[in-house]
Design a protein around this motif. Sequence first.
Motif, PDB file in Angstrom:
ATOM      1  N   MET A   1       7.298  65.553  18.793  1.00 44.58           N
ATOM      2  CA  MET A   1       7.357  64.723  19.998  1.00 44.58           C
ATOM      3  C   MET A   1       6.024  64.837  20.736  1.00 44.58           C
ATOM      4  O   MET A   1       5.530  65.946  20.963  1.00 44.58           O
ATOM      5  N   GLU A   5       5.621  63.135  26.394  1.00 38.59           N
ATOM      6  CA  GLU A   5       7.052  62.959  26.594  1.00 38.59           C
ATOM      7  C   GLU A   5       7.757  64.281  26.895  1.00 38.59           C
ATOM      8  O   GLU A   5       8.978  64.317  27.025  1.00 38.59           O
ATOM      9  N   LEU A   6       6.996  65.360  26.954  1.00 35.86           N
ATOM     10  CA  LEU A   6       7.548  66.678  27.229  1.00 35.86           C
ATOM     11  C   LEU A   6       7.186  67.129  28.641  1.00 35.86           C
ATOM     12  O   LEU A   6       6.250  66.633  29.250  1.00 35.86           O
ATOM     13  N   ALA A  35      11.343  72.945  23.484  1.00 33.86           N
ATOM     14  CA  ALA A  35      11.205  71.949  22.419  1.00 33.86           C
ATOM     15  C   ALA A  35       9.934  72.171  21.627  1.00 33.86           C
ATOM     16  O   ALA A  35       9.878  71.882  20.423  1.00 33.86           O
ATOM     17  N   SER A  47      12.067  69.067  26.610  1.00 37.78           N
ATOM     18  CA  SER A  47      12.364  67.644  26.585  1.00 37.78           C
ATOM     19  C   SER A  47      13.425  67.299  27.636  1.00 37.78           C
ATOM     20  O   SER A  47      14.190  68.168  28.085  1.00 37.78           O
TER      21      SER A  47
END
Length: 357
Positions: A1, A5-6, A35, A47
């Motif tokens: 990811m 987006e974290l 994550a 996340s």
Amino acid sequence: MPKSELMPIGAFAQHSGLTPSALRFYADSGLLPPAETDPASGYRYYSADQVARATVLRRLREIAMPLAAVEAVLGAGADEASRLVDEHVAKVVEDAAAAQQKAAAIKSVLGDIPAHLIAELKGPVLADAVEQVLTAAADEPGLPALAGLCIEADHEAITLTATDRYRLTTRTLVPARPPAQPWVGTVSGDELRVAVAGIRRSALVRLEAVPHGIRLRAGDRADRLCRLLPGPFPDHRLMLASLGGVTTRVTVAKELLLRALEEQPGGERIALHVADHEVSMVSADDAHPGVALPATVSGQALRVWFELTTLYPAVSSAIGPDVMLDLRGEGRPVTIRSADRGDLTTLAMPIKHDHSA
């Protein structure tokens, strides 16, 4: 990811309600691993999908659930998780009750103050009276005394009283052995309910006043200690003395009245309509007239409105096959008692008709 987006640990802490140090602890314990962890810096990233798990974890720890049990809940399906939570809460409540008993025992001997007799009563009679009267107790924030049973002892009688402000129930008992001196206190209703099973199986129960509570002694059974609750109990004697005159008296079969209350449609708020030789019920919208019940009526015709949650327990706790209702007009307290026994009495507060619309 992608890292875009974290969330870094600080942002995730704000979303989850857990501190960064707690998140590091739960990551190391395997309950909530990040994550992603940057191999160069060691920074931890979470996340958005992990917020729900983190929130549940926090709430489980807030109810003092051990880590092993938390792990089991987080890994279980919904039904099993609910069972595990209920099991934990039951254990916490049981431990708290045991701690209260031990604390009461400790306080009862601090300062070497001797216990003195409140009264001796027949066990089954006392157990029934406690259960009947405590139906009017309530847990009210800021008013701890309402969760208890007010016990008043004098040389003639023992009076038990409880109230939730909408209903007041009182019962008078004649002791097998009266006290040497008067005594008044408000005793924990929860602890008395626990003690009832042992009381009921004892022919004679001795009530003794100890510091911060009462002790129940029953033959070869273990003593039970019940705490006194803080705060004043409402001045029920003043209320009883200021009731005013009865305008209408009704005697009706208890089971018929209860069944009519149970079966009345739309029954959050119900009116008792009293006329010659009968009592009937009407729901709040006047659209559901109830069945007329045969009754002995003296005085004027009257309609009085109640919340079902006030009237039903007041009637159901009465002793004997018939109940007597003393009405004082619309909006005035109604006295409900057994037609042939006056030692258990309940006051039920009515509501105004315009409140039920």
